[in-house]
Design a protein around this motif. Sequence first.
Motif, short mmCIF file in Angstrom:
data_model
loop_
_atom_site.label_atom_id
_atom_site.label_comp_id
_atom_site.label_asym_id
_atom_site.label_seq_id
_atom_site.Cartn_x
_atom_site.Cartn_y
_atom_site.Cartn_z
N LYS A 1 37.08 52.37 -0.66
CA LYS A 1 38.29 52.05 0.09
C LYS A 1 39.48 52.92 -0.29
CE LYS A 1 39.83 48.41 -3.08
NZ LYS A 1 40.24 46.99 -3.19
N ASN B 1 33.52 48.60 5.23
CA ASN B 1 33.80 49.24 6.52
C ASN B 1 32.54 49.65 7.28
OD1 ASN B 1 32.93 51.33 4.89
ND2 ASN B 1 34.91 52.38 4.79
N GLY C 1 41.65 54.32 2.08
CA GLY C 1 40.69 54.33 3.17
C GLY C 1 39.82 55.57 3.22
N ALA D 1 35.19 48.12 0.19
CA ALA D 1 35.58 48.77 1.45
C ALA D 1 35.14 47.95 2.66
CB ALA D 1 34.99 50.18 1.52
#
Length: 736
Positions: free
Chosen positions: A530, A489, A579, A487
């Motif tokens: 993700k 993020n 996401g 991911a």
Amino acid sequence: MAEHLIVFFDVISFLAFLAAFVVLFRVPREGMGRSTRAFLQAALFIYILVVFSNVLEHSGITAALDPFEDYIEITFPLLFTFFLYTAMLRSEVGLRLISEKQFLYAIDMAEKRFQAFTEHTAALVFIKDADGRYLYSNREHGEFTGGSPNYRHAMKWPEELKRVLKEHDALALKTGKWLGEETVLDRNGQPCMFQVSKFRIPQEEGIFLIGGIAIDITEKQKLDQDRRRLATILEQLGEGVMVTETDGTIVFVNRAFEEIAGYSQKELIGQNSRILKSGRQDEKFYRELWDTVVAGRAWKGVMENRRKDGSFYHEQATIFPVRDETGAIIQYAAIMRDITRELEMEETIYQSQKLETIGQLVAGIAHDFNNILTAISGYSGLAISSLEPGSKVRSHVEKVRDAGERAAALTRSLLGFGRKQMIQPRVLDISEEIRKLESLAKRMIGEDIELVLKLGKEIPPVFADPTQIDQVLMNLLVNSRDAIHDAKNGGERKIIIETSEAELDESYVNTHVGSTVGPHVLLNVTDTGKGIPVDIQLKIFEPFYTTKKSGLGTGLGLATVYGIVKQNNGSIFLYSEEGQGATFKIYWPVYQPEGMVSEIRKEFPMDNSAIRGDGVILIVEDEESVLSTARAVLETAGYTILEAESAEKALEMMESYEGPLDLLFTDIVMPGMNGMQLAEKLSEMRPGLKTLYASGYSEAVLEQRGLQGLDASLLLKPYSQGELTRRIQNLLNQER
């Protein structure tokens, strides 16, 4: 002189009015209305008095005013008005007196016109008195009642019906008119509905009649009822219905269509049907559709449209033209059924069937692979036993053995996916099993990822192999760990494991392929990774499918999880958005002691140390490499070996062999006669003969082939020399 002239005119006027008065009083009664006659008589009488007084006045009693001017201003307008009125009256009266026959003729014609109108109208026309007795009725009324207007059968009408009709009559007399619907019985006693207008007809002073016109609306009511029934059906129909003008303007949608499209009827009416276009069909698609319906034919097919909230849906539609009585196309109608869920279910079933097919293929490959591994493991074990410890050659052979063991582990994973893996289930608490793995799980996912356990208390037990539970959990944790690392993020890095009770009902099972009705234990594994794209979700349980870089994954982790869950009659579902992380939901059936079917077999670990023994063993194996390996291992362990490549050759050998035989070691699935049939025939020839079966298939596959009841006498390939010799020794040591 002027005064004499005025007097002269007054005298003449007096005589003229007197003559008119006489004539007026001679007019026949039927020639003039009573009110008109009284008014004119009173006016003439008063006017004669006025004229007479004027004559007296101008005879010398009064002279203050100009007599002639006074006469012109007062007398002459009255005189002129009266003469005009008298002339009109006299003309009418004269005509009536002269044309009495014509007058009567006109009345007769009017009556005939009334009769012609009432007798030829489709309506029922009647006149009756205040008591309800009919004074007149037309022919249509007579045909309806079956005779006289005061028909006898009306006396048989229900009292409630009579009461209602009288109430309507009373309202007409009171208010002057009444308009409404009445239900009466025809000559056959059948109820008929009429639209009725009743009105008051003045007669003599204070006396009124009731007139009425009734139009039969029975058929119209039936049509209205059919129309309302059709409208109700359309509203309650499970399929969506839409009607448009020829230019595509929407004029009607039913409730089901509102639910499908997400728009209300108010929002859709007046809009063009293009409001529903998804943009996922090209212009050619719509052109072919319109060409079909404009040509007067029905179009059938599947299209993808857009809901009000922007989501897409698939619908099975039939669109057809609506024609008027001349055959001209005036509108288009569409009947639509939302098949989005059906297509998703079909795709799920397809994936399930594909995985099932792959599982069968994998199991077959694993069986053949196990035969190869059996030879590798056996010969490497024999070689190691004959080599000096620490020698370079022995080190090489040990590496060959280790590679064989890794290959065997891979084979077990393939069998796990194909649900052919032998298991040793027992009653256990999933929450407790997860707690045992907590420390290992934390080390495996790393310190940078938080592991959260939300385990239900006192949840019901399940019947499962704890090793498989560990395998499922570890594979899911590895998958979640890698998803979080991918991911990148910078957000929350967390894996949550939850357990709880879950009751799956028919409605859930009908929409989730592979699930079963009843109590389950739900195992949830959620990550903040993700997420998984939709197009990948359908493939993640396929063996060897992976999104990881080359060398970082075998593609068997989730495939193994899927196989284990299915082998235990459970179900697994994925919920994920790109996401937004992912959640795997596993429903494990609650343990139910009665009727439990298990595949309880023990998988012995690879053991390179053979156990020596003695005795005569017949080996029957159609795979030459496996046969030679087994022979070498058992001969090295001290056994005397007889061998055959098929069941038929083994029987032929035993017919001529008279020496001792302690055990039959046979493959189960072979061309021709199988191992169980061979054991049965040899037991007849040599009662008490012990048998050890070998197979690369699991008992589940063997049962599908009609080979069951093997109990603990089955050895799975690949096996080590220690495993083989230990199983044989255990069987030989049992009391006969």
